[in-house]
Design a protein around this motif. Sequence first.
Motif, PDB file in Angstrom:
ATOM      1  N   ARG A   1     -14.449  -3.616  33.876  1.00  0.00           N
ATOM      2  CA  ARG A   1     -14.492  -4.675  34.881  1.00  0.00           C
ATOM      3  C   ARG A   1     -15.882  -4.704  35.526  1.00  0.00           C
ATOM      4  O   ARG A   1     -16.445  -3.658  35.861  1.00  0.00           O
ATOM      5  CB  ARG A   1     -13.454  -4.442  35.978  1.00  0.00           C
ATOM      6  CG  ARG A   1     -12.007  -4.518  35.527  1.00  0.00           C
ATOM      7  CD  ARG A   1     -11.104  -4.370  36.755  1.00  0.00           C
ATOM      8  NE  ARG A   1      -9.688  -4.565  36.436  1.00  0.00           N
ATOM      9  CZ  ARG A   1      -8.824  -3.594  36.260  1.00  0.00           C
ATOM     10  NH1 ARG A   1      -9.217  -2.334  36.339  1.00  0.00           N
ATOM     11  NH2 ARG A   1      -7.566  -3.858  36.004  1.00  0.00           N
ATOM     12  N   LEU A   2     -16.428  -5.904  35.734  1.00  0.00           N
ATOM     13  CA  LEU A   2     -17.685  -6.074  36.464  1.00  0.00           C
ATOM     14  C   LEU A   2     -17.362  -6.721  37.803  1.00  0.00           C
ATOM     15  O   LEU A   2     -16.767  -7.795  37.854  1.00  0.00           O
ATOM     16  CB  LEU A   2     -18.654  -6.959  35.678  1.00  0.00           C
ATOM     17  CG  LEU A   2     -18.946  -6.562  34.229  1.00  0.00           C
ATOM     18  CD1 LEU A   2     -20.033  -7.464  33.648  1.00  0.00           C
ATOM     19  CD2 LEU A   2     -19.350  -5.098  34.117  1.00  0.00           C
ATOM     20  N   ALA A   3     -17.726  -6.055  38.886  1.00  0.00           N
ATOM     21  CA  ALA A   3     -17.433  -6.548  40.229  1.00  0.00           C
ATOM     22  C   ALA A   3     -18.737  -6.636  41.017  1.00  0.00           C
ATOM     23  O   ALA A   3     -19.680  -5.874  40.762  1.00  0.00           O
ATOM     24  CB  ALA A   3     -16.443  -5.631  40.934  1.00  0.00           C
ATOM     25  N   PHE A   4     -18.776  -7.541  41.994  1.00  0.00           N
ATOM     26  CA  PHE A   4     -20.025  -7.788  42.717  1.00  0.00           C
ATOM     27  C   PHE A   4     -19.799  -7.781  44.220  1.00  0.00           C
ATOM     28  O   PHE A   4     -18.877  -8.427  44.727  1.00  0.00           O
ATOM     29  CB  PHE A   4     -20.627  -9.132  42.288  1.00  0.00           C
ATOM     30  CG  PHE A   4     -20.993  -9.172  40.832  1.00  0.00           C
ATOM     31  CD1 PHE A   4     -22.236  -8.748  40.401  1.00  0.00           C
ATOM     32  CD2 PHE A   4     -20.069  -9.607  39.888  1.00  0.00           C
ATOM     33  CE1 PHE A   4     -22.564  -8.757  39.051  1.00  0.00           C
ATOM     34  CE2 PHE A   4     -20.389  -9.626  38.535  1.00  0.00           C
ATOM     35  CZ  PHE A   4     -21.635  -9.192  38.115  1.00  0.00           C
ATOM     36  N   VAL A   5     -20.630  -7.014  44.906  1.00  0.00           N
ATOM     37  CA  VAL A   5     -20.718  -7.072  46.356  1.00  0.00           C
ATOM     38  C   VAL A   5     -22.109  -7.604  46.698  1.00  0.00           C
ATOM     39  O   VAL A   5     -22.980  -7.709  45.832  1.00  0.00           O
ATOM     40  CB  VAL A   5     -20.515  -5.683  47.007  1.00  0.00           C
ATOM     41  CG1 VAL A   5     -19.115  -5.166  46.751  1.00  0.00           C
ATOM     42  CG2 VAL A   5     -21.558  -4.678  46.511  1.00  0.00           C
TER      43      VAL A   5
END
Length: 341
Positions: A198-202
């Motif tokens: 999974r690629l997640a962004f903050v």
Amino acid sequence: MKKSDFYFDLPERLIAQHPLEQRDASRLLVLDRADGSVSHRHFRDLLEYVQPGDCMVFNNSRVIPARLMGHAVGKTTPIEVLLLTDKGNGLWECLTRPGRKTREGVELVFGDGILTATVESVQPDGNRLICFHYDGIFLEILDKLGTMPLPPYIKEKLDDPERYQTVYSKMPGSAAAPTAGLHFTPELLNSLQEKGIRLAFVTLHVGLGTFRPVKEDEITDHVMHSEYYIMDEQTAEQINNTQENGGKIWAVGTTACRTLETIADESGKVQPQSGWTDIFIYPGYRFKVVDHLVTNFHLPESTLMMLISAFATREMIMEAYREAIEEEYRFFSFGDSMMIF
């Protein structure tokens, strides 16, 4: 702990002055926290370590052309203004040089008057609160007048400003790049997704507080500056679902790490939110959510050296850095990378 506990001697020739032609061709030092062992790889080999079901968390903040050159009204002496933090309604916290020319009340002019400003106040740390006046969209004016604020240890001109941006940068607002992400390419990101990661962004808008030198001998006396962060609902769900299903959380960079550790509760769960963080992580800190860390090589005696020493141990980090210097890794923003596993 003392600031000097995080000192190392770095030959100047190892400070990278330009990015490699291929982002993911940089070297990767892999530090295994289980036994302190070090191995030497290339950044694209990261794929071998991240497992299906893991989640990698990136900081998608984008560097703005935050360095402005102007002068005081009626004067000709050049004044440099570096935008640090957007306080809203045209008010920014800034660094100025020379500081003696930017006392409270001074009026500034940039670009033949298409941008003007007033120094509202001088902060206790010497930073200025400056209110900018303009017609139109501020970021478009910055694109015309501003330049990329490269760190002072980079002496060579950067031909392509996009090389000081990550390929996934999206949210304008940083005064410095989240440099751990500079090694990723669109192809590598696609390969990670194809493997089931999974690629997640903050978003954490990087100011200079993270990089400000620690002046106090006792590190606990150091005061961090605040930086603005955002975590949306999708990212929070990805992180929580990863943990519930037994996957590991990878922070890409110290900025992503600080954001996650700010938001997480004591059980490691996160929820959508935004706000300001001044979290200072140093040895003794108990990490709540981050399992693995991808990061660049940092300046001696910096708060970032203290953070990674908290994630491993100071002794492991100092030995890994000794080996990196011996192996002539490239250091700092455009340098090589490190994975703490």
